[in-house]
Motif scaffolding. Structure first.
Motif, PDB file in Angstrom:
ATOM      1  N   ARG A 106      61.736  25.036  73.459  1.00  8.68           N
ATOM      2  CA  ARG A 106      61.893  26.424  73.891  1.00  8.68           C
ATOM      3  C   ARG A 106      61.474  27.374  72.771  1.00  8.68           C
ATOM      4  NH1 ARG A 106      67.003  25.627  76.106  1.00  8.68           N
ATOM      5  NH2 ARG A 106      67.954  26.751  74.403  1.00  8.68           N
ATOM      6  N   ARG A 107      61.894  27.049  71.549  1.00  8.47           N
ATOM      7  CA  ARG A 107      61.552  27.881  70.391  1.00  8.47           C
ATOM      8  C   ARG A 107      60.037  27.880  70.160  1.00  8.47           C
ATOM      9  NH1 ARG A 107      65.075  25.904  66.461  1.00  8.47           N
ATOM     10  NH2 ARG A 107      66.652  27.218  67.396  1.00  8.47           N
ATOM     11  N   LYS A 108      59.412  26.686  70.245  1.00  8.80           N
ATOM     12  CA  LYS A 108      57.958  26.588  70.074  1.00  8.80           C
ATOM     13  C   LYS A 108      57.236  27.408  71.138  1.00  8.80           C
ATOM     14  CE  LYS A 108      57.893  21.955  68.092  1.00  8.80           C
ATOM     15  NZ  LYS A 108      57.563  20.554  68.385  1.00  8.80           N
ATOM     16  N   LYS A 109      57.675  27.297  72.386  1.00  9.50           N
ATOM     17  CA  LYS A 109      57.056  28.023  73.501  1.00  9.50           C
ATOM     18  C   LYS A 109      57.180  29.530  73.280  1.00  9.50           C
ATOM     19  CE  LYS A 109      55.832  28.048  78.015  1.00  9.50           C
ATOM     20  NZ  LYS A 109      54.437  27.930  78.333  1.00  9.50           N
ATOM     21  N   ARG A 110      58.343  29.980  72.815  1.00  5.42           N
ATOM     22  CA  ARG A 110      58.575  31.398  72.554  1.00  5.42           C
ATOM     23  C   ARG A 110      57.634  31.896  71.451  1.00  5.42           C
ATOM     24  NH1 ARG A 110      64.002  31.421  71.088  1.00  5.42           N
ATOM     25  NH2 ARG A 110      64.482  30.714  73.178  1.00  5.42           N
ATOM     26  N   GLU A 111      57.482  31.083  70.380  1.00  3.46           N
ATOM     27  CA  GLU A 111      56.590  31.462  69.280  1.00  3.46           C
ATOM     28  C   GLU A 111      55.136  31.506  69.741  1.00  3.46           C
ATOM     29  OE1 GLU A 111      57.510  28.566  66.313  1.00  3.46           O
ATOM     30  OE2 GLU A 111      59.393  29.537  65.756  1.00  3.46           O
ATOM     31  N   GLN A 112      54.725  30.539  70.572  1.00  7.33           N
ATOM     32  CA  GLN A 112      53.356  30.537  71.097  1.00  7.33           C
ATOM     33  C   GLN A 112      53.096  31.778  71.942  1.00  7.33           C
ATOM     34  OE1 GLN A 112      53.109  26.885  73.285  1.00  7.33           O
ATOM     35  NE2 GLN A 112      52.494  25.666  71.498  1.00  7.33           N
ATOM     36  N   SER A 113      54.058  32.128  72.770  1.00  5.46           N
ATOM     37  CA  SER A 113      53.912  33.314  73.623  1.00  5.46           C
ATOM     38  C   SER A 113      53.813  34.575  72.772  1.00  5.46           C
ATOM     39  CB  SER A 113      55.088  33.446  74.581  1.00  5.46           C
ATOM     40  OG  SER A 113      55.114  32.374  75.475  1.00  5.46           O
ATOM     41  N   ALA A 114      54.655  34.662  71.736  1.00  9.29           N
ATOM     42  CA  ALA A 114      54.626  35.837  70.858  1.00  9.29           C
ATOM     43  C   ALA A 114      53.289  35.921  70.136  1.00  9.29           C
ATOM     44  CB  ALA A 114      55.772  35.773  69.861  1.00  9.29           C
ATOM     45  N   ALA A 115      52.766  34.773  69.672  1.00  4.98           N
ATOM     46  CA  ALA A 115      51.483  34.760  68.965  1.00  4.98           C
ATOM     47  C   ALA A 115      50.353  35.180  69.903  1.00  4.98           C
ATOM     48  CB  ALA A 115      51.210  33.373  68.389  1.00  4.98           C
ATOM     49  N   ARG A 117      50.580  37.001  72.591  1.00  7.26           N
ATOM     50  CA  ARG A 117      50.769  38.422  72.897  1.00  7.26           C
ATOM     51  C   ARG A 117      50.227  39.283  71.761  1.00  7.26           C
ATOM     52  NH1 ARG A 117      55.163  37.616  75.560  1.00  7.26           N
ATOM     53  NH2 ARG A 117      56.496  37.357  73.739  1.00  7.26           N
ATOM     54  N   ARG A 118      50.511  38.850  70.502  1.00  7.87           N
ATOM     55  CA  ARG A 118      50.045  39.584  69.325  1.00  7.87           C
ATOM     56  C   ARG A 118      48.511  39.590  69.266  1.00  7.87           C
ATOM     57  NH1 ARG A 118      51.827  36.406  65.621  1.00  7.87           N
ATOM     58  NH2 ARG A 118      49.793  35.645  64.983  1.00  7.87           N
ATOM     59  N   VAL A 119      47.887  38.416  69.499  1.00  3.65           N
ATOM     60  CA  VAL A 119      46.425  38.323  69.480  1.00  3.65           C
ATOM     61  C   VAL A 119      45.819  39.204  70.560  1.00  3.65           C
ATOM     62  CG1 VAL A 119      44.503  36.746  69.939  1.00  3.65           C
ATOM     63  CG2 VAL A 119      46.346  36.037  68.426  1.00  3.65           C
ATOM     64  N   HIS A 120      46.423  39.197  71.732  1.00  2.00           N
ATOM     65  CA  HIS A 120      45.918  40.017  72.839  1.00  2.00           C
ATOM     66  C   HIS A 120      45.998  41.502  72.498  1.00  2.00           C
ATOM     67  CE1 HIS A 120      44.964  41.217  76.911  1.00  2.00           C
ATOM     68  NE2 HIS A 120      46.061  41.946  76.943  1.00  2.00           N
ATOM     69  N   SER A 121      47.134  41.945  71.970  1.00  2.00           N
ATOM     70  CA  SER A 121      47.288  43.369  71.645  1.00  2.00           C
ATOM     71  C   SER A 121      46.334  43.773  70.515  1.00  2.00           C
ATOM     72  CB  SER A 121      48.733  43.706  71.280  1.00  2.00           C
ATOM     73  OG  SER A 121      49.131  42.987  70.147  1.00  2.00           O
ATOM     74  N   GLU A 122      46.106  42.877  69.537  1.00  2.00           N
ATOM     75  CA  GLU A 122      45.140  43.171  68.474  1.00  2.00           C
ATOM     76  C   GLU A 122      43.741  43.314  69.059  1.00  2.00           C
ATOM     77  OE1 GLU A 122      45.604  39.983  65.706  1.00  2.00           O
ATOM     78  OE2 GLU A 122      47.458  40.794  64.860  1.00  2.00           O
ATOM     79  N   GLY A 123      43.393  42.468  70.011  1.00  5.06           N
ATOM     80  CA  GLY A 123      42.092  42.563  70.659  1.00  5.06           C
ATOM     81  C   GLY A 123      41.928  43.869  71.405  1.00  5.06           C
TER      82      GLY A 123
END
Length: 136
Positions: A106-115, A117-123
């Protein structure tokens, strides 16, 4: 052997029921304590659903620990009754959902989603910057 009419039989049955009812009313009800199994269910805090029935824990009146297998790492885990109570009553999760991932996954999935999301917003920011620089 003497035969009884249906009317007499019914009268005897009613009399037996009446005496049984009187005896049961005279007795004090036996107080049964529920064994400590899990936290009790508070139906008022559950999320509303459009189902015709209720989940098994509502009928039971308390939560029990439920085993499950993580969909990512295939590890056997236990969804504890207190975790269920939090999910259904505090987080108001849907009452027919169950745990699918262990804590680590669950923690890994949450971190992947956050990463992602961050890449998308930077784009999106880069795209907006290029657009504003090109229109000047």
């Amino acid at each position: 052997m003497k035969m009884k009419s249906g009317k007499k039989k019914r009268a005897e049955i009613k009399a037996k029921r009446k005496t049984a009812m009187i005896q049961s009313n005279n007795q004090k009800p036996e107080v049964r304590l529920r064994p400590v199994l899990g936290p009790p269910v508070n139906e008022a805090l559950l999320a509303p659903n459009n189902s015709y029935g209720a989940p098994d824990f509502v009928y039971r009146g308390y939560y029990i620990d439920r085993p499950f297998r993580c969909v990512d790492c295939r590890k056997e885990e236990l969804w504890t009754s207190t975790q269920q109570k939090w999910w259904y009553e505090v987080a108001t999760g849907f009452v027919y959902t169950t745990a699918m991932r262990c804590r680590l996954c669950r923690r890994k999935k949450r971190e992947q989603s956050a990463a992602s999301r961050r890449v998308h917003s930077e784009g999106l920011e880069r795209k907006a910057r290029r657009k504003s620089e090109g229109s000047k």
